[in-house]
Write a protein that holds these residues in place. Structure first.
Motif, PDB file in Angstrom:
ATOM      1  N   SER A 210       0.719  -0.654  -0.041  1.00  0.00           N
ATOM      2  CA  SER A 210      -0.053   0.375   0.013  1.00  0.00           C
ATOM      3  C   SER A 210       1.056   1.207   0.056  1.00  0.00           C
ATOM      4  O   SER A 210       2.299   1.123   0.347  1.00  0.00           O
ATOM      5  N   THR A 211       0.093   2.420  -0.144  1.00  0.00           N
ATOM      6  CA  THR A 211       1.005   3.637  -0.043  1.00  0.00           C
ATOM      7  C   THR A 211       0.631   4.711   0.755  1.00  0.00           C
ATOM      8  O   THR A 211      -0.797   4.508   1.184  1.00  0.00           O
ATOM      9  N   GLU A 212       0.836   5.701   1.287  1.00  0.00           N
ATOM     10  CA  GLU A 212       0.643   6.592   2.298  1.00  0.00           C
ATOM     11  C   GLU A 212       1.649   7.816   2.012  1.00  0.00           C
ATOM     12  O   GLU A 212       2.353   7.815   1.497  1.00  0.00           O
ATOM     13  N   PRO A 213       0.149   8.750   2.069  1.00  0.00           N
ATOM     14  CA  PRO A 213       1.541  10.127   2.269  1.00  0.00           C
ATOM     15  C   PRO A 213       2.543  10.136   3.219  1.00  0.00           C
ATOM     16  O   PRO A 213       2.459   9.732   4.064  1.00  0.00           O
ATOM     17  N   ARG A 214       3.827  10.426   2.471  1.00  0.00           N
ATOM     18  CA  ARG A 214       4.846  10.505   3.778  1.00  0.00           C
ATOM     19  C   ARG A 214       5.485  11.609   3.143  1.00  0.00           C
ATOM     20  O   ARG A 214       5.638  12.306   1.816  1.00  0.00           O
ATOM     21  N   PRO A 215       5.932  12.613   3.598  1.00  0.00           N
ATOM     22  CA  PRO A 215       7.218  13.676   3.433  1.00  0.00           C
ATOM     23  C   PRO A 215       8.160  12.816   2.986  1.00  0.00           C
ATOM     24  O   PRO A 215       9.354  12.400   3.597  1.00  0.00           O
ATOM     25  N   ASP A 216       8.851  13.340   1.324  1.00  0.00           N
ATOM     26  CA  ASP A 216       9.900  12.708   0.705  1.00  0.00           C
ATOM     27  C   ASP A 216      10.560  13.928   0.073  1.00  0.00           C
ATOM     28  O   ASP A 216       9.903  13.700  -1.284  1.00  0.00           O
ATOM     29  N   ILE A 217      11.499  14.834  -0.166  1.00  0.00           N
ATOM     30  CA  ILE A 217      12.414  15.538  -0.474  1.00  0.00           C
ATOM     31  C   ILE A 217      12.354  15.575  -2.347  1.00  0.00           C
ATOM     32  O   ILE A 217      12.026  15.868  -2.839  1.00  0.00           O
TER      33      ILE A 217
ATOM     34  N   PRO B 194       6.151   5.375   0.277  1.00  0.00           N
ATOM     35  CA  PRO B 194       5.298   6.632   0.157  1.00  0.00           C
ATOM     36  C   PRO B 194       4.530   6.952  -1.048  1.00  0.00           C
ATOM     37  O   PRO B 194       4.904   6.010  -2.156  1.00  0.00           O
ATOM     38  N   ARG B 195       3.993   7.934  -1.524  1.00  0.00           N
ATOM     39  CA  ARG B 195       3.271   7.941  -2.170  1.00  0.00           C
ATOM     40  C   ARG B 195       3.618   9.511  -3.157  1.00  0.00           C
ATOM     41  O   ARG B 195       4.075  10.033  -2.501  1.00  0.00           O
ATOM     42  N   ALA B 196       3.638   8.805  -3.787  1.00  0.00           N
ATOM     43  CA  ALA B 196       4.574  10.129  -5.364  1.00  0.00           C
ATOM     44  C   ALA B 196       2.892  10.638  -5.762  1.00  0.00           C
ATOM     45  O   ALA B 196       1.705   9.874  -5.818  1.00  0.00           O
ATOM     46  N   ALA B 197       2.412  12.060  -5.423  1.00  0.00           N
ATOM     47  CA  ALA B 197       1.613  13.049  -5.975  1.00  0.00           C
ATOM     48  C   ALA B 197       2.014  13.989  -6.700  1.00  0.00           C
ATOM     49  O   ALA B 197       2.962  14.311  -6.516  1.00  0.00           O
ATOM     50  N   LEU B 198       1.245  14.367  -7.916  1.00  0.00           N
ATOM     51  CA  LEU B 198       1.619  15.938  -8.315  1.00  0.00           C
ATOM     52  C   LEU B 198       1.485  17.044  -7.429  1.00  0.00           C
ATOM     53  O   LEU B 198       0.509  17.193  -6.840  1.00  0.00           O
ATOM     54  N   PRO B 199       2.413  17.829  -7.521  1.00  0.00           N
ATOM     55  CA  PRO B 199       1.989  18.821  -6.792  1.00  0.00           C
ATOM     56  C   PRO B 199       0.939  20.039  -7.061  1.00  0.00           C
ATOM     57  O   PRO B 199       0.660  20.295  -8.568  1.00  0.00           O
TER      58      PRO B 199
ATOM     59  N   LEU C 171      11.762  25.978 -13.105  1.00  0.00           N
ATOM     60  CA  LEU C 171      11.902  25.167 -11.924  1.00  0.00           C
ATOM     61  C   LEU C 171      11.403  25.686 -10.293  1.00  0.00           C
ATOM     62  O   LEU C 171      10.561  25.624  -9.398  1.00  0.00           O
ATOM     63  N   ILE C 172      11.954  27.412 -11.111  1.00  0.00           N
ATOM     64  CA  ILE C 172      11.852  28.180  -9.275  1.00  0.00           C
ATOM     65  C   ILE C 172      10.541  28.217  -9.483  1.00  0.00           C
ATOM     66  O   ILE C 172       9.451  27.971  -8.224  1.00  0.00           O
ATOM     67  N   ALA C 173       9.967  28.615 -10.785  1.00  0.00           N
ATOM     68  CA  ALA C 173       8.205  28.615 -10.550  1.00  0.00           C
ATOM     69  C   ALA C 173       7.435  27.727 -10.543  1.00  0.00           C
ATOM     70  O   ALA C 173       6.573  28.024  -9.690  1.00  0.00           O
ATOM     71  N   PHE C 174       7.727  27.079 -10.375  1.00  0.00           N
ATOM     72  CA  PHE C 174       6.437  25.243  -9.958  1.00  0.00           C
ATOM     73  C   PHE C 174       6.602  25.775  -8.633  1.00  0.00           C
ATOM     74  O   PHE C 174       5.782  24.909  -8.191  1.00  0.00           O
ATOM     75  N   ALA C 175       7.949  25.439  -7.757  1.00  0.00           N
ATOM     76  CA  ALA C 175       8.160  25.213  -6.789  1.00  0.00           C
ATOM     77  C   ALA C 175       7.501  26.249  -6.350  1.00  0.00           C
ATOM     78  O   ALA C 175       6.868  26.467  -4.811  1.00  0.00           O
ATOM     79  N   THR C 176       7.231  27.632  -6.598  1.00  0.00           N
ATOM     80  CA  THR C 176       6.610  28.753  -6.118  1.00  0.00           C
ATOM     81  C   THR C 176       5.353  28.395  -6.117  1.00  0.00           C
ATOM     82  O   THR C 176       4.831  28.691  -4.752  1.00  0.00           O
ATOM     83  N   ALA C 177       4.813  28.211  -7.064  1.00  0.00           N
ATOM     84  CA  ALA C 177       3.278  28.029  -7.062  1.00  0.00           C
ATOM     85  C   ALA C 177       2.691  26.694  -6.328  1.00  0.00           C
ATOM     86  O   ALA C 177       2.273  27.039  -5.917  1.00  0.00           O
ATOM     87  N   ALA C 178       3.443  25.565  -5.830  1.00  0.00           N
ATOM     88  CA  ALA C 178       3.294  24.582  -5.336  1.00  0.00           C
ATOM     89  C   ALA C 178       3.873  24.940  -4.249  1.00  0.00           C
ATOM     90  O   ALA C 178       3.069  24.276  -3.268  1.00  0.00           O
ATOM     91  N   GLY C 179       4.693  25.420  -3.791  1.00  0.00           N
ATOM     92  CA  GLY C 179       5.063  26.460  -2.006  1.00  0.00           C
ATOM     93  C   GLY C 179       5.036  25.551  -1.820  1.00  0.00           C
ATOM     94  O   GLY C 179       5.671  24.730  -0.356  1.00  0.00           O
ATOM     95  N   SER C 180       6.417  24.715  -2.486  1.00  0.00           N
ATOM     96  CA  SER C 180       8.069  23.908  -1.467  1.00  0.00           C
ATOM     97  C   SER C 180       8.283  24.011  -0.844  1.00  0.00           C
ATOM     98  O   SER C 180       8.949  25.681  -1.156  1.00  0.00           O
ATOM     99  N   SER C 181       8.996  23.254  -0.034  1.00  0.00           N
ATOM    100  CA  SER C 181       9.935  23.474   0.747  1.00  0.00           C
ATOM    101  C   SER C 181      11.317  24.370   0.461  1.00  0.00           C
ATOM    102  O   SER C 181      11.817  23.770  -0.840  1.00  0.00           O
ATOM    103  N   ARG C 182      12.452  24.617   0.576  1.00  0.00           N
ATOM    104  CA  ARG C 182      13.827  25.266  -0.057  1.00  0.00           C
ATOM    105  C   ARG C 182      14.701  24.035   0.205  1.00  0.00           C
ATOM    106  O   ARG C 182      15.292  24.290  -0.754  1.00  0.00           O
ATOM    107  N   ASP C 183      14.459  22.712   1.133  1.00  0.00           N
ATOM    108  CA  ASP C 183      15.258  21.424   0.323  1.00  0.00           C
ATOM    109  C   ASP C 183      14.552  20.843  -1.021  1.00  0.00           C
ATOM    110  O   ASP C 183      15.683  20.554  -1.442  1.00  0.00           O
ATOM    111  N   VAL C 184      14.068  21.271  -1.429  1.00  0.00           N
ATOM    112  CA  VAL C 184      13.463  20.485  -2.497  1.00  0.00           C
ATOM    113  C   VAL C 184      14.107  21.877  -3.386  1.00  0.00           C
ATOM    114  O   VAL C 184      14.028  21.472  -4.454  1.00  0.00           O
TER     115      VAL C 184
END
Length: 411
Positions: free
Chosen positions: A33-40, A208-213, A268-281
């Motif tokens: 099975s899969t589950e939501p899990r933070p994975d940068i 962990p489950r992969a999902a589109l941002p 990539l910066i535009a996509f990460a900004t629009a998705a609210g991604s963390s600085r690590d990502v």
């Protein structure tokens, strides 16, 4: 709740053939099975795939690169097409010449391989180019057009097809080659490592489950503007970073800055900004596109873009909101002192002291030592010392004594 990916186990008995029993056991072992899990790592990969950029996963053999791609394709509902680059000929990617009825009039078309035809018919999919670092230079040269222009022979892959590749470092690859600079510069390079907890939990049946941002549709123009200001601001200040081909062969086979890779970084910066991604990502994506050195400079520039305007802080110090992160708070306070130095005025000097007091009350006191010392040196003879400076005097004195003690120990 985790979503099971297993099928229904068929009924078996002791009289069934042993291979049927073995298949039932394999079915149970494949039950997961899969589950939501933070994975940068997974988030960075998914974000780059969403941005429609070719991705290259670097990792040791058996680290789980292929499994991650398989799970990603299932999560995004994309048919997965795997091509082992090292076992193909250059013509498998450039196309095989087919002589028609009248080659003098019609020319000789280049026939694409069957897997490319299937991708075009499907209109969407995930093309996985495995073992890229064991492909000889002639095959890598043939892959250039596929990765950049998405052309294979006379076919052009539809926009719904995403490209992800995987490679082992040359030291651990079977008869490995360094990637050619033109091919390497077309990828977002992600270092793929294993997480002990993820592996253990996955072997226990939950991955962990992969999902589109989730992109904020209302923030897309701001995200594009932010990305352009970040990249253009850095390259304006550091023009030497626009194109810098590494001197060593090994580094040329990884990420390095060029107009092409900066354009990928901007996306990539535009996509990460629009998705609210963390600085690590964002760090993984930026450093994987233009390299560690230029990437870290860009991240520092992005951090500075988030700093409050010193003039806004001086205009209303009582309502000022200072950054929480220590390095950003230090930069904000230094900016305030620099603004007072550029345009000295008693009211601005007093406002700066009020900001320093606020910083002491809401954060680490040692961050105000250097700004306070510099601000004190800007005092004019006719400026009265504000009462609030007494609250900072103890902090500055204690810091100086600590520095003197450390210097004595160092001797």
């Amino acid at each position: 709740m985790p979503v099971s990916s297993s099928s229904v186990l068929p009924r078996i008995s002791a009289d069934d053939p042993q291979l049927d029993v073995a298949e039932a056991l394999l079915t149970l072992l494949r039950d997961a099975s899969t589950e939501p899990r933070p994975d940068i790592q997974l988030e960075a990969l998914t974000l780059a795939v969403a941005a429609d950029l070719p991705v290259l996963l670097w990792g040791e053999p058996g680290i789980g690169k292929t499994a991650a791609l398989t799970q990603l394709a299932e999560a995004l509902d994309l048919p997965l097409t795997t091509v082992i680059a090292s076992v193909h000929e250059p013509s498998d990617f450039s196309g095989l010449p087919i002589v028609g009825d009248d080659p003098a009039e019609q020319g000789v078309p280049m026939a694409p391989p069957d897997w490319a035809v299937r991708l075009v018919r499907a209109g969407r999919g995930l093309l996985f180019l495995d073992e890229l670092s064991t492909a000889p230079p002639a095959v890598q040269a043939a892959l250039l057009r596929l990765v950049l222009e998405r052309r294979i022979g006379a076919l052009r892959l539809p926009p719904g097809v995403r490209i992800v590749a995987a490679a082992n470092p040359r030291s651990s690859a079977a008869d490995g080659w360094e990637l050619s600079p033109p091919l390497a510069n077309r990828f977002v390079h992600l270092q793929w490592t294993h997480d002990h907890e993820v592996v253990v939990r996955g072997l226990g049946g939950t991955w962990p489950r992969a999902a589109l941002p989730r992109l904020d549709p209302h923030g897309l123009p701001e995200a594009v503007d932010f990305a352009r200001r970040a990249v253009c601001g850095l390259l304006t200040a550091r023009p030497a970073l626009v194109h810098r081909l590494p001197s060593s062969e090994t580094r040329r086979g990884g990420p390095w800055p060029s107009p092409r890779s900066w354009e990928m970084t901007l996306r990539l910066i535009a996509f990460a900004t629009a998705a609210g991604s963390s600085r690590d990502v964002l760090s993984l994506l930026v450093r994987g596109t233009v390299g560690d050195g230029p990437g870290l400079e860009l991240l520092a520039a992005v951090d500075r873009m988030d700093l409050p305007d010193p003039e806004d802080l001086l205009a209303d110090p009582a309502a000022a909101v200072l950054p929480e992160r220590g390095d950003l708070r230090q930069a904000a306070l230094d900016g305030v002192v620099a603004a007072v130095r550029a345009r000295p005025d008693k009211s601005r000097w007093d406002a700066a002291w009020e900001l320093l007091v606020r910083a002491v009350r809401t954060g680490a006191p040692d961050l105000v030592v250097v700004p306070a010392s510099t601000l004190a040196s800007l005092r004019r003879e006719d400026w009265d010392v504000p009462a609030s400076i007494e609250e900072l005097a103890g902090v500055v004195s204690l810091s100086r004594r600590a520095d003197e003690a450390a210097a004595r120990v160092a001797r």
